[in-house]
Design a protein around this motif. Structure first.
Motif, short mmCIF file in Angstrom:
data_model
loop_
_atom_site.label_atom_id
_atom_site.label_comp_id
_atom_site.label_asym_id
_atom_site.label_seq_id
_atom_site.Cartn_x
_atom_site.Cartn_y
_atom_site.Cartn_z
N TRP A 60 0.81 -1.22 0.00
CA TRP A 60 0.00 0.00 0.00
C TRP A 60 0.84 1.27 0.00
N LYS A 61 2.17 1.15 -0.10
CA LYS A 61 3.05 2.30 0.12
C LYS A 61 2.70 3.50 -0.77
N GLU A 62 2.48 3.26 -2.06
CA GLU A 62 2.19 4.35 -2.98
C GLU A 62 0.83 4.99 -2.69
N VAL A 63 -0.14 4.16 -2.36
CA VAL A 63 -1.48 4.69 -2.03
C VAL A 63 -1.44 5.42 -0.69
N GLU A 64 -0.75 4.83 0.27
CA GLU A 64 -0.61 5.45 1.59
C GLU A 64 0.00 6.85 1.48
N ALA A 65 1.02 6.99 0.65
CA ALA A 65 1.69 8.28 0.49
C ALA A 65 0.74 9.33 -0.08
N ARG A 66 -0.21 8.91 -0.88
CA ARG A 66 -1.16 9.83 -1.50
C ARG A 66 -2.33 10.16 -0.57
N LEU A 67 -2.67 9.25 0.35
CA LEU A 67 -3.81 9.46 1.23
C LEU A 67 -3.46 10.14 2.55
N SER A 68 -2.25 9.90 3.05
CA SER A 68 -1.91 10.34 4.41
C SER A 68 -1.82 11.86 4.59
N PRO A 69 -1.57 12.66 3.54
CA PRO A 69 -1.59 14.11 3.77
C PRO A 69 -2.95 14.64 4.22
N SER A 70 -4.02 13.91 3.93
CA SER A 70 -5.36 14.40 4.28
C SER A 70 -6.19 13.41 5.09
N HIS A 71 -5.63 12.24 5.40
CA HIS A 71 -6.37 11.22 6.15
C HIS A 71 -5.45 10.51 7.13
N HIS A 72 -6.04 9.89 8.15
CA HIS A 72 -5.31 9.03 9.07
C HIS A 72 -5.29 7.63 8.46
N VAL A 73 -4.12 7.19 8.05
CA VAL A 73 -3.99 5.93 7.31
C VAL A 73 -3.28 4.89 8.18
N VAL A 74 -3.92 3.74 8.33
CA VAL A 74 -3.34 2.61 9.09
C VAL A 74 -3.23 1.42 8.15
N VAL A 75 -2.04 0.83 8.08
CA VAL A 75 -1.79 -0.29 7.19
C VAL A 75 -1.33 -1.48 8.03
N LEU A 76 -1.92 -2.64 7.78
CA LEU A 76 -1.68 -3.82 8.60
C LEU A 76 -0.92 -4.91 7.86
N ASP A 77 -0.23 -5.76 8.63
CA ASP A 77 0.31 -7.03 8.12
C ASP A 77 -0.55 -8.16 8.67
N MET A 78 -1.09 -9.01 7.79
CA MET A 78 -1.87 -10.15 8.24
C MET A 78 -0.96 -11.26 8.78
N ARG A 79 -1.56 -12.22 9.48
CA ARG A 79 -0.78 -13.31 10.09
C ARG A 79 0.06 -14.04 9.04
N GLY A 80 1.34 -14.22 9.37
CA GLY A 80 2.26 -14.91 8.46
C GLY A 80 2.76 -14.07 7.31
N HIS A 81 2.38 -12.79 7.27
CA HIS A 81 2.80 -11.87 6.22
C HIS A 81 3.53 -10.70 6.85
N GLY A 82 4.55 -10.20 6.17
CA GLY A 82 5.27 -9.04 6.68
C GLY A 82 5.87 -9.30 8.05
N GLU A 83 5.59 -8.40 8.97
CA GLU A 83 6.19 -8.48 10.32
C GLU A 83 5.28 -9.16 11.34
N THR A 84 4.14 -9.66 10.90
CA THR A 84 3.22 -10.36 11.82
C THR A 84 3.57 -11.85 11.85
N LYS A 85 3.56 -12.41 13.04
CA LYS A 85 3.99 -13.80 13.21
C LYS A 85 3.08 -14.77 12.47
N ALA A 86 3.64 -15.89 12.11
CA ALA A 86 2.86 -16.97 11.49
C ALA A 86 2.37 -17.93 12.57
N VAL A 87 1.22 -18.53 12.32
CA VAL A 87 0.70 -19.59 13.19
C VAL A 87 0.41 -20.80 12.31
N GLU A 88 0.16 -21.92 12.93
CA GLU A 88 -0.07 -23.15 12.17
C GLU A 88 -1.28 -23.00 11.26
#
Length: 260
Positions: A31-59
């Motif tokens: 979402w980096k490109e979209v986030e950069a365009r939205l954040s000047p005028s909105h509060h933008v929160v971007v998540l990592d789902m389980r097992g993706h990015g920096e969120t831990k994986a579970v079975e």
């Protein structure tokens, strides 16, 4: 009750809260490109789902609903209200589940290159084949074969940097996260009835060149509560290929419906 997973996140900007959920084999940086365009005028929160990015994986063995409940737990913990929630591809399935079970927390929501339909029988077989491939050969080869399908032919031919970035993000995904997500997507239910419910405004964004989820599978519902945006030149990754158009569609939808 299934185990809740604490989600890694990034936030920026002030204003109406926009929560963004990435797709399969993605992470916050989808979402980096979209986030950069939205954040000047909105509060933008971007998540990592389980097992993706920096969120831990579970079975593996969890459902799309379990992934949605991770998001709901995050929203409750952060004390967020009247959120505008947008999910790309797999993130759209998670978004729809939240709209079904927790509509009271939303000001509106959107599917970006996603669908309310369940997997076809052929798609289910492909998910199962993907589970076997990742189990036997790992994530890298699976992602290498996946990424070119996600973009338009034009992007494949002229924007090698996009392919490279998608590959780099994808191979960071934990094998358990890939397998768990494949199984969850394979087993998800038809949520068309959620889209049909006019209690919440809905944004549907589709790519004219999308080879994964066609516009017909995104634009499944009509109504005064539904806003549709077709981005002709985008494949499945409009958030990378046409971030200006995707960002404008989201911002316009949020600004219009936050006034109601």
């Amino acid at each position: 009750m299934a185990e809740r997973v604490k989600l890694a996140y990034r936030e920026s900007g002030e204003g109406e809260t926009i929560l963004l959920i990435h797709g399969f084999c993605g992470n916050k940086d989808y979402w980096k490109e979209v986030e950069a365009r939205l954040s000047p005028s909105h509060h933008v929160v971007v998540l990592d789902m389980r097992g993706h990015g920096e969120t831990k994986a579970v079975e593996p063995g969890y459902s799309i609903h379990d992934m949605a409940e991770d998001v709901f737990a995050f929203i409750e913990e952060k004390g967020l209200q009247n959120i505008f929630l947008f999910g790309h591809s797999m993130g759209g399935y998670i978004t729809l589940d939240l709209a079904k079970h927790h509509p009271e927390i939303l000001g509106g929501y959107g599917l970006i290159h996603s669908t309310a339909y369940p997997d076809s029988e052929e798609a289910k077989k492909n998910r199962s084949a993907g589970v076997s491939k990742v189990s036997q050969q790992g994530v890298d080869l699976f992602v290498k074969e996946l990424v070119p399908k996600l973009v338009s032919e034009r992007t494949r031919e002229t924007e090698k940097d996009v392919i490279k970035k998608l590959f780099e993000i994808g191979i960071e995904t934990n094998p358990k996260g890939v397998i768990g997500a494949l199984m969850a997507m394979r087993n998800r239910e038809d949520l068309t009835h959620v889209l049909e419910n006019d209690r919440l405004p809905v944004l549907l964004v589709a790519g004219g060149q999308d080879e994964v989820i066609s516009p017909e599978k995104t634009f499944t519902v009509n109504g005064s509560h539904v806003t549709k945006a077709l981005i002709e030149e985008a494949g499945h990754m409009g958030i990378f290929e046409t971030p200006d158009e995707v960002s404008r569609a989201i911002a316009s939808f949020v600004d219009e419906n936050s006034k109601k």
